[in-house]
Design a protein around this motif. Sequence first.
Motif, short mmCIF file in Angstrom:
data_model
loop_
_atom_site.label_atom_id
_atom_site.label_comp_id
_atom_site.label_asym_id
_atom_site.label_seq_id
_atom_site.Cartn_x
_atom_site.Cartn_y
_atom_site.Cartn_z
N PRO A 157 3.80 -6.92 -11.80
CA PRO A 157 2.53 -7.55 -12.15
C PRO A 157 2.70 -8.47 -13.36
O PRO A 157 3.58 -8.24 -14.19
CB PRO A 157 1.64 -6.35 -12.52
CG PRO A 157 2.59 -5.29 -12.94
CD PRO A 157 3.87 -5.51 -12.17
N ILE A 190 0.17 2.36 -13.30
CA ILE A 190 -0.70 1.23 -12.93
C ILE A 190 -0.60 1.05 -11.43
O ILE A 190 0.50 0.84 -10.89
CB ILE A 190 -0.28 -0.07 -13.66
CG1 ILE A 190 -0.35 0.14 -15.18
CG2 ILE A 190 -1.17 -1.24 -13.23
CD1 ILE A 190 0.10 -1.07 -16.00
N GLY A 193 -2.39 2.44 -4.91
CA GLY A 193 -2.19 2.35 -3.46
C GLY A 193 -1.45 3.60 -3.01
O GLY A 193 -1.42 4.61 -3.72
N GLY A 387 2.98 -2.41 -5.85
CA GLY A 387 3.15 -2.90 -4.49
C GLY A 387 4.17 -4.02 -4.32
O GLY A 387 5.06 -4.22 -5.16
N TRP A 500 -3.03 -6.30 0.97
CA TRP A 500 -1.75 -6.99 1.12
C TRP A 500 -1.53 -7.44 2.56
O TRP A 500 -0.68 -8.28 2.82
CB TRP A 500 -0.58 -6.17 0.57
CG TRP A 500 -0.40 -4.77 1.09
CD1 TRP A 500 -0.75 -3.61 0.46
CD2 TRP A 500 0.23 -4.36 2.31
NE1 TRP A 500 -0.40 -2.52 1.22
CE2 TRP A 500 0.21 -2.95 2.36
CE3 TRP A 500 0.81 -5.05 3.38
CZ2 TRP A 500 0.74 -2.22 3.43
CZ3 TRP A 500 1.34 -4.33 4.44
CH2 TRP A 500 1.30 -2.93 4.46
P1 NA7 Z 1 -0.19 -1.31 -2.64
O1 NA7 Z 1 -0.83 -0.60 -1.54
O2 NA7 Z 1 -0.13 -2.80 -2.60
O3 NA7 Z 1 -0.92 -0.86 -4.00
C1 NA7 Z 1 -0.70 -1.52 -5.21
C2 NA7 Z 1 -1.67 -1.03 -6.23
O4 NA7 Z 1 -1.40 -1.66 -7.48
C3 NA7 Z 1 -3.12 -1.33 -5.90
O5 NA7 Z 1 -3.91 -0.28 -6.38
C4 NA7 Z 1 -3.37 -2.60 -6.70
O6 NA7 Z 1 -4.71 -2.83 -6.99
C5 NA7 Z 1 -2.59 -2.31 -7.94
N1 NA7 Z 1 -2.20 -3.52 -8.66
C6 NA7 Z 1 -1.43 -4.53 -8.21
N2 NA7 Z 1 -1.26 -5.46 -9.16
C7 NA7 Z 1 -1.96 -5.02 -10.23
C8 NA7 Z 1 -2.19 -5.55 -11.52
N3 NA7 Z 1 -1.67 -6.72 -11.90
N4 NA7 Z 1 -2.96 -4.84 -12.37
C9 NA7 Z 1 -3.47 -3.66 -11.98
N5 NA7 Z 1 -3.32 -3.10 -10.78
C10 NA7 Z 1 -2.56 -3.79 -9.91
O7 NA7 Z 1 1.32 -0.83 -2.86
P2 NA7 Z 1 1.93 0.61 -2.62
O8 NA7 Z 1 3.32 0.56 -3.11
O9 NA7 Z 1 1.06 1.66 -3.16
O10 NA7 Z 1 1.91 0.78 -1.07
C11 NA7 Z 1 2.49 -0.18 -0.21
C12 NA7 Z 1 2.67 0.38 1.15
O11 NA7 Z 1 3.82 1.23 1.15
C13 NA7 Z 1 1.60 1.26 1.66
O12 NA7 Z 1 0.53 0.62 2.18
C14 NA7 Z 1 2.32 2.09 2.69
O13 NA7 Z 1 2.40 1.39 3.89
C15 NA7 Z 1 3.64 2.27 2.11
P3 NA7 Z 1 -5.64 -3.72 -5.99
O14 NA7 Z 1 -5.84 -2.85 -4.78
O15 NA7 Z 1 -4.82 -4.96 -5.66
O16 NA7 Z 1 -6.84 -4.00 -6.76
#
Ligand code: NA7
Length: 552
Positions: A157, A190, A193, A387, A500
């Motif tokens: 991020p 942070i 997901g 993510g 995503w």
């Molecule tokens: P995800 O599902 O893309 O989740 C990433 C999380 O991080 C999500 O809650 C985001 O919030 C948060 N995020 C991303 N960037 C930021 C910033 N800059 N500040 C604060 N929070 C942020 O990734 P995962 O690794 O959990 O899962 C990916 C896939 O792997 C999953 O779907 C399964 O198939 C296995 P947001 O929702 O964008 O507000």
Amino acid sequence: MSAQSSPSGKPIERYDVVVVGAGFAGMYMLHKLRGQGFSARVYEQGDGVGGTWYWNRYPGARCDVESMQYSYSFSDELQREWDWSERYAPQPEILKYANHVADRFDLRRDIQFDTSVVSAAFDERASTWSVTLSGGATVIAKFVVLATGCLSNARMPEIKGLDGFKGKVYHTGHWPHETVDFTGQRVGVIGTGSSGIQLVPVIAEQASHLTVFQRTANFAIPARNAALTEQERQSVRSRYPEIRHFARVESRNGIYTEMPDRGALDDGDSDRRAKYEARWNHGGLTFMSVYNNLALDQTANDTAADFVREKIAEIVENPETAKQLQPNNHPIGSKRICVDTEYFAAFNRPNVTLVDIKSSPIEEITVNAVRTGGRDHEVDALVLATGFDAMTGSVAKIELRGRNGQTLNQKWAEGPRTYLGLMSAGFPNLFVITGPGSPSVLSNMIVSIEQHVDWIADCVAYVRDRGLHAIEASTDAEDKWVAHVNEVAATTLYPQANSWYMGANVPGKPRIFMPYIGGVGPYRQICNDVATKGYEGFVMTGKEQPRKMAAS
Ligand code: NA7
């Protein structure tokens, strides 16, 4: 493989097929190509096989599809001999399985580890790809298959001050290979997901204090994970022919589950509640299959979303925290639904705090704290569960140059364009496994990987056996497919979420719904029909006598 000299005198290796990545897709691709008599070389940037399961080693990482289904089906011996220990295997066990497959099928001798593919350029005269590797070597291949994974490009991020943080920073997608022990530490997570939701309860057990920074609350269904008994394993094995057939041909998402024959509004309140309750108690992703219209109809979706919100309120003792944990800005399932083990209950622990960064965004990270709303939350270590640049990120990292010197990144600047999620016009002999425009991440990945590998292997054999030089998607077929993918997505609630799937998690990434939502079974049928009709929608060039490719 054959070799000839480059102008510098060094031998240039030549293969029929170069495969990029030794995850589940790359490994099976190699096995399949060998079986059809092709020479193939796999390049893998890690020092071991497993792809996603090699990199994502964070505490609590496990599959969200049941392991007896999230496993290869191409070898009956393999599926009979491997004993999964739990309903949802933990990451170390999935990685062990990947290594077992590599050994069992003697794959390693054709995999070059610690090697990235940096670029590849199509030579229009020779109809071959010139593939440049990290370290500078170049190899020539007739075909290139991108088995680079959909969730492989971990996204850091952009948060002010992150670089100056004095404690350790970990990204879930790049977790260290040695055990990380958070005992006695104040940890900040942070991202909430799937990754964040899996690791929070585990880190909460170790950390002296855990602060979870949540931007978007997510729906999560309990996994109900448990050890598998020998009897349970045998029961699935005895039904494998039916289970695998259903997943491939009849299912929408590659998972064996009951197919609902009615919508959520066809039942009265109490029947509906009983069905949700039963599925909640059963656990897992199939919660969304209780009714056939949860992804299509907002009112129907609300009934499922309300049910889960109520469950969250029942579990979480502090009403304010419960409210913050209740998702309220997207339909249930329109973001990847999470499968959890004691995630919501973790917030009842005295050492876990939830910080809402939607209303008070992170202002900066200082040397020892995350600052939100003018307040410093002190932490010793930071875990970024933020993510991936999903579906296109790992492809975009490679400079792929097709016809007329155009790069794939240039072509995809406004969003990915493919025919069937398999090929992109202007890039002959270049295939993507589970690429954008195919069911991919909306499905049990192994089912979709096997389908693509089988299709690609047959296609490559078709080209070889007819002595053709190249195959590529026609622009017309691609345009129609892209329109179809969008059309189908637009009939669902999916595009409503900033997910995503839409590229919405990466600032500046074009917003386009990337996976094909028409269903795994129907999609397979479309791909098969295309092949049966002599690869309809693809353009073939060069007709000559059949010949052996690389060795010729
Ligand atoms: P995800 O599902 O893309 O989740 C990433 C999380 O991080 C999500 O809650 C985001 O919030 C948060 N995020 C991303 N960037 C930021 C910033 N800059 N500040 C604060 N929070 C942020 O990734 P995962 O690794 O959990 O899962 C990916 C896939 O792997 C999953 O779907 C399964 O198939 C296995 P947001 O929702 O964008 O507000």
